[in-house]
Write a protein that holds these residues in place. Sequence first.
Motif, short mmCIF file in Angstrom:
data_model
loop_
_atom_site.label_atom_id
_atom_site.label_comp_id
_atom_site.label_asym_id
_atom_site.label_seq_id
_atom_site.Cartn_x
_atom_site.Cartn_y
_atom_site.Cartn_z
N UNK A 159 49.31 99.01 64.31
CA UNK A 159 49.51 100.39 64.73
C UNK A 159 50.41 100.49 65.96
N UNK A 160 50.50 99.40 66.71
CA UNK A 160 51.36 99.41 67.90
C UNK A 160 52.82 99.34 67.47
N UNK A 161 53.67 100.23 67.95
CA UNK A 161 55.06 100.28 67.46
C UNK A 161 55.90 99.05 67.78
N UNK A 162 55.48 98.23 68.73
CA UNK A 162 56.26 97.04 69.07
C UNK A 162 55.97 95.85 68.16
N UNK A 163 54.87 95.90 67.42
CA UNK A 163 54.43 94.76 66.63
C UNK A 163 55.20 94.69 65.32
N UNK A 164 55.85 93.56 65.10
CA UNK A 164 56.55 93.31 63.84
C UNK A 164 55.64 92.62 62.83
N UNK A 165 54.98 91.54 63.25
CA UNK A 165 54.03 90.83 62.39
C UNK A 165 52.82 90.45 63.23
N UNK A 166 51.65 90.47 62.58
CA UNK A 166 50.41 90.08 63.25
C UNK A 166 49.54 89.29 62.28
N UNK A 167 49.02 88.17 62.77
CA UNK A 167 48.12 87.34 61.96
C UNK A 167 46.93 86.96 62.84
N UNK A 168 45.75 87.15 62.29
CA UNK A 168 44.53 86.81 63.01
C UNK A 168 43.83 85.66 62.29
N UNK A 173 51.26 87.17 67.29
CA UNK A 173 52.04 88.40 67.11
C UNK A 173 53.52 88.13 67.36
N UNK A 174 54.37 88.66 66.48
CA UNK A 174 55.81 88.72 66.74
C UNK A 174 56.17 90.17 66.99
N UNK A 175 57.21 90.39 67.78
CA UNK A 175 57.62 91.74 68.17
C UNK A 175 58.96 92.09 67.56
N UNK A 176 59.21 93.38 67.45
CA UNK A 176 60.54 93.84 67.03
C UNK A 176 61.56 93.49 68.11
N UNK A 177 62.82 93.27 67.75
CA UNK A 177 63.84 92.92 68.74
C UNK A 177 63.89 93.95 69.87
N UNK A 217 33.45 95.43 69.95
CA UNK A 217 33.75 94.42 70.96
C UNK A 217 33.76 93.02 70.38
N UNK A 218 32.85 92.75 69.43
CA UNK A 218 32.78 91.39 68.86
C UNK A 218 34.00 91.06 68.01
N UNK A 219 34.78 92.07 67.58
CA UNK A 219 35.95 91.83 66.74
C UNK A 219 37.26 91.81 67.54
N UNK A 220 37.19 92.05 68.84
CA UNK A 220 38.42 92.02 69.63
C UNK A 220 38.94 90.58 69.73
N UNK A 221 40.25 90.36 69.55
CA UNK A 221 40.80 89.01 69.70
C UNK A 221 40.51 88.47 71.10
N UNK A 222 40.09 87.25 71.16
CA UNK A 222 39.86 86.63 72.47
C UNK A 222 41.17 86.10 73.05
N UNK A 223 42.14 85.89 72.20
CA UNK A 223 43.48 85.49 72.65
C UNK A 223 44.50 86.24 71.80
N UNK A 224 45.57 86.67 72.42
CA UNK A 224 46.72 87.23 71.70
C UNK A 224 47.94 86.46 72.17
N UNK A 225 48.54 85.73 71.25
CA UNK A 225 49.68 84.89 71.57
C UNK A 225 50.95 85.52 71.00
N UNK A 226 51.90 85.83 71.87
CA UNK A 226 53.20 86.34 71.43
C UNK A 226 54.10 85.15 71.10
N UNK A 227 54.65 85.15 69.88
CA UNK A 227 55.49 84.03 69.42
C UNK A 227 56.78 84.59 68.85
N UNK A 228 57.80 83.74 68.80
CA UNK A 228 59.10 84.14 68.24
C UNK A 228 59.02 84.26 66.72
#
Length: 513
Positions: free
Chosen positions: A426-435, A450-454, A473-484
């Motif tokens: 739902x976030x407009x900056x997110x291009x791809x997300x995998x959990x 997460x990868x972001x739009x250019x 709260x139990x479903x919130x990611x404990x880590x969010x890693x931004x990757x290329x």
Amino acid sequence: MKTPLTPLEPVLRALRVHGQRPAIVEPGAPALGYAGLADRVARLMTLLREHGLAPGGHALLVSPNTADALLAFHAVPLAGGVIVPLNPAFPDESLHFLAAHADPCVALVDSAHLGRLQGRLDDLGVPVIAIGAGGGLFERLERFPRAPLTLPAGLDEDGVISVNYTSGTTSDPKGVMLTHRNAFVNLANLLYHLNLRPGHAFLHALTLSHSNGWGSAWAVTAAGATHLTLPDPAELRQAITASGVTHLCASPSLLAPLVDSAAPLRLPRPVRLLLAGTRPHSRLLGSLQEQGFEVLHGYGLTETSAVLSVNDLSETQGAPPQTLTRQGHPMIYSGEIRVVLDSGEAAPHDGQTPGEIVIRSNQTMKGYYKNPRATRRVMRDGWLHTGDLAVTHPDGRIDILDREGDLLNLAGHPFSSTQIEAVLYRHPSVREAVVIGTHAQGGDTPTAFVTLHPGAQVLGRELLSFCAPHLPDYALPRRIQLVQELPKTASGKVLKHVLREQVREKAVAQPAD
């Protein structure tokens, strides 16, 4: 009277009937009409036979989406052979292993990849026909007589038309054996649901090595439509807007670059899109609809000749994108698709109770080539067991949750990773997300990649704050890693096991804050 069901029969009809229509349009080359396609296919059949292709023999194809690759998809089975397309994106080790495992008697290799395979094929004693740019196939074909364009003698509808490898793995090779009957039923489904007709232009965005382009290699010809080749998927945006495209098939990962809010796409004409592969998020579907795509979202596997179910346009006109994220009903000739519990009973149609998808269909494979153990694992009691978890909604539509074993156990609650991914999307900056979940005492710990739009500028902790109001709260990611980039298979599926290993090794994952 009974004659064999095969996609080759409607293909031969098209070669006879549509002689003056454009058959293949390739960037930088003159259009090839159906009469020219018939001529080249007939000559390539002769060339293949002179290189050792016998009835039932395997012909390896290693090529991007080119006119020569399409010629091979027509000529090999018409010559009585079995086509074995390998994705050139496979690493060399995988190509070398599968080239031997497939037992080819001839290989058609794009000249750009010939250096990677020539030595291995020489060791195997497999003659090679160079194709593609620089291969000079057309000039060589002029020297060969035309073979009769007829069905192969003694064709059996239960005979294999293609062997399609689901990955390049060397540990448990799964070469899906699809029959003429499988491919015919798949073709009939595509013609009906895509409404393919003469005058339409189909863009081969999806690699032809992936389930024969989901069957489009033969369906487009059968319809008398035009094949538009796309050797480089990175040029998808330009090809869609500039080449008169009316139809295409694609996976969500292939289409992700088209939905960058900073670079909106507007189609000059409606394009009918069959989307499958991984579960798309509602923002992707909504954006594609806004751009002018007529979206059909489906589900299938290589083992089912590709797409087997679909959310048809007639059922989803005006429906919210959330409805389109479901994988719909079986296609008109697809047979039975059920969601079953561990007991084997059908899961209730409540949209809540998960079960495994099992399939009984004329599109289901004959088995895995030289791998009876893997075949027995998935073909049980007359059903194909997919390992995919889903729910069934009250309207009968199936809705994919996860692969079996990927469903997360979060503080004692079963939770699908796709539910968390949907919030991130739902976030407009997110291009791809995998959990993915990593096992810990008391359950799983969700980690998001997460990868972001250019040009997008957002931090992991900002994405975590964005998710907080929408998830328990139990479903919130404990880590969010931004990757290329995300690690993917050659067909575009994310390699979740690679991400899990990275988290275990603490090589890349960092706390979201």
